[in-house]
Design a protein around this motif. Structure first.
Motif, PDB file in Angstrom:
ATOM      1  N   THR A   1       0.859  -1.178   0.000  1.00 40.84           N
ATOM      2  CA  THR A   1       0.000   0.000   0.000  1.00 40.84           C
ATOM      3  C   THR A   1       0.896   1.229   0.000  1.00 40.84           C
ATOM      4  O   THR A   1       1.752   1.378   0.879  1.00 40.84           O
ATOM      5  CB  THR A   1      -0.906   0.035   1.244  1.00 40.84           C
ATOM      6  OG1 THR A   1      -1.713  -1.142   1.269  1.00 40.84           O
ATOM      7  CG2 THR A   1      -1.797   1.270   1.225  1.00 40.84           C
TER       8      THR A   1
ATOM      9  N   ALA B   1       1.704   5.194   0.400  1.00 42.64           N
ATOM     10  CA  ALA B   1       1.187   6.337   1.155  1.00 42.64           C
ATOM     11  C   ALA B   1       0.788   7.465   0.207  1.00 42.64           C
ATOM     12  O   ALA B   1       1.309   7.562  -0.914  1.00 42.64           O
ATOM     13  CB  ALA B   1       2.249   6.823   2.134  1.00 42.64           C
TER      14      ALA B   1
ATOM     15  N   SER C   1       3.608   0.507   2.795  1.00 46.44           N
ATOM     16  CA  SER C   1       3.455  -0.531   3.817  1.00 46.44           C
ATOM     17  C   SER C   1       3.120  -1.856   3.157  1.00 46.44           C
ATOM     18  O   SER C   1       2.439  -1.899   2.122  1.00 46.44           O
ATOM     19  CB  SER C   1       2.349  -0.167   4.806  1.00 46.44           C
ATOM     20  OG  SER C   1       2.742   0.881   5.667  1.00 46.44           O
TER      21      SER C   1
ATOM     22  N   HIS D   1       7.342  -1.608   6.670  1.00 48.66           N
ATOM     23  CA  HIS D   1       6.682  -0.301   6.673  1.00 48.66           C
ATOM     24  C   HIS D   1       7.742   0.791   6.517  1.00 48.66           C
ATOM     25  O   HIS D   1       8.684   0.861   7.309  1.00 48.66           O
ATOM     26  CB  HIS D   1       5.911  -0.089   7.973  1.00 48.66           C
ATOM     27  CG  HIS D   1       4.954  -1.197   8.293  1.00 48.66           C
ATOM     28  ND1 HIS D   1       3.660  -1.216   7.827  1.00 48.66           N
ATOM     29  CD2 HIS D   1       5.128  -2.336   9.011  1.00 48.66           C
ATOM     30  CE1 HIS D   1       3.066  -2.310   8.251  1.00 48.66           C
ATOM     31  NE2 HIS D   1       3.928  -3.012   8.975  1.00 48.66           N
TER      32      HIS D   1
ATOM     33  N   LEU E   1       8.069   4.753   6.601  1.00 47.45           N
ATOM     34  CA  LEU E   1       7.255   5.861   7.101  1.00 47.45           C
ATOM     35  C   LEU E   1       8.038   7.170   7.121  1.00 47.45           C
ATOM     36  O   LEU E   1       9.163   7.221   7.638  1.00 47.45           O
ATOM     37  CB  LEU E   1       6.773   5.551   8.529  1.00 47.45           C
ATOM     38  CG  LEU E   1       6.060   4.210   8.731  1.00 47.45           C
ATOM     39  CD1 LEU E   1       5.759   3.988  10.207  1.00 47.45           C
ATOM     40  CD2 LEU E   1       4.782   4.156   7.909  1.00 47.45           C
TER      41      LEU E   1
ATOM     42  N   LEU F   1       2.268   7.476  14.170  1.00 49.52           N
ATOM     43  CA  LEU F   1       2.636   6.527  13.121  1.00 49.52           C
ATOM     44  C   LEU F   1       2.723   5.083  13.598  1.00 49.52           C
ATOM     45  O   LEU F   1       2.446   4.151  12.837  1.00 49.52           O
ATOM     46  CB  LEU F   1       3.990   6.931  12.523  1.00 49.52           C
ATOM     47  CG  LEU F   1       4.026   8.253  11.766  1.00 49.52           C
ATOM     48  CD1 LEU F   1       5.472   8.617  11.424  1.00 49.52           C
ATOM     49  CD2 LEU F   1       3.193   8.178  10.504  1.00 49.52           C
TER      50      LEU F   1
END
Length: 349
Positions: free
Chosen positions: A139, A141, A148, A153, A155, A170
């Motif tokens: 996925t 962002a 992710s 992940h 971030l 987060l």
């Protein structure tokens, strides 16, 4: 007139680190099949001097040892673990773990860095079949600033901001926590905290320690790699060289010697901490067979200069075991002596 971004010089240090690791890979100090996908025009990059290659090798080997021990200790308890890499930049450790013998021991791997860096990394991951194939369903962002997957992940975050506004949002959001306080968790800081104020870096560690206590049942470990002892003549040269590139090191001031480095953890209530310089690690904490192998890769003609560089960098590791967790499996976590004798004589040949 446009003002220069004050953080651009700090972000460029990731390029330095990636090229240093690439050089160590090219010279066969290290094996990293994934790095080329994160370094633009990797095949055109020139190798670095042996001082950088050996330093990169010692750093990587020691941190890998600590990380793999953490994965093994978690597995021995019948649980998986989490790793949070702060200021992760172009690091490839997730892919090396996810395709190696410890892949089933990993529950989550979280990387955090400036949005400008995570955006570039997210794009490189999506462009590379070798990198994206390891992730599974991804996925992305909004704005492409991160991504992710089930285990990984990426971030975007400024670690200098109040932790409640970054990690709380987060990693520990009520809408779906990425980080579980019930699992053993390892924090990685490779040349990160030295660029932050001591107050800001302490706030980061304090947030994690409080997140794992008292409600947490997982052990919390942390590894810091960075330069220190910058008050002597060699250290001042390092500082001046970085100042010329508009990089300052506010986080180094509290650590004038190796004995002071564990205080970073002990002053915040961690259970144990220890620090070793890269010079000490190279001489006694690398397997003898490996020392012999790397001694054949390049001619080292200035041992004194190499030692001088290596004794201004250190790896510090700290451990916090919550009251509800057993300390026994973690008491031996750390680097152990492996080389029986100094290696200088071999290098001088």
């Amino acid at each position: 007139m446009q003002t220069q971004d004050p953080d651009s010089a700090i972000r460029l240090t990731d390029t330095d680190a990636a090229l240093a690791r690439l050089s160590a890979v090219q010279k066969r100090y290290l094996d990293d099949p994934f790095l080329k996908h994160l370094v633009p025009r990797a095949h055109l990059q020139q190798p670095r001097p042996y001082l950088i290659n050996i330093g990169t090798y010692v750093r990587a080997t020691a941190i890998d040892d600590l990380v793999f021990q953490w994965l093994q200790n978690s597995a021995a308890q019948g649980t998986r673990c989490q790793i949070v890499s702060m200021g992760s930049g172009s690091d490839t450790r997730f892919w090396r773990i996810a395709t190696g013998p410890h892949k089933d021991n990993l529950a989550a791997y979280i990387e955090m860095d400036f949005p400008e860096i995570t955006t570039k990394k997210a794009m490189a991951i999506r462009k590379s079949k070798d990198l994206s194939a390891v992730l599974g369903d991804v996925t992305v962002a909004p704005g492409g600033t991160g991504l992710s997957s089930p285990k990984y992940h990426l971030l975007p975050a400024d670690l200098r901001l109040p932790p409640a506004d970054t990690f709380g949002r987060l990693l520990a959001s009520d809408s779906g926590a990425v980080l579980s306080p019930a699992l053993p968790t390892l924090l990685l800081f490779e040349c990160v905290l030295v660029y932050m104020s001591p107050t800001a870096s302490s706030a980061v560690l304090q947030w994690f320690r409080e997140y794992f206590s008292p409600q947490g049942s997982g052990a919390l470990g942390s590894i810091v790699y960075e330069m220190f002892r910058l008050q002597d003549s060699f250290g001042r040269v390092m500082v001046d060289n970085l100042k010329a590139r508009h990089v300052s090191l506010p986080g180094a001031e509290p650590y004038p010697n190796v004995e002071s480095l564990p205080d970073r953890y002990l002053n915040l209530g961690f259970s144990a901490a220890r620090a070793l310089t890269l010079k000490e690690i190279r001489k006694s904490y690398i397997p003898p067979a490996e020392l012999q192998r790397i001694a054949q890769l390049e001619l080292v003609d200035e041992i004194e200069e190499l030692d001088l560089v290596l004794e201004h960098y250190a790896i510090t590791w700290g451990l916090f075991v919550p009251p509800s967790a057993s300390a026994t499996p973690w008491s031996q976590w750390g680097l152990s002596v492996k080389a029986a004798a100094p290696v200088d004589e071999e290098d001088e040949d």
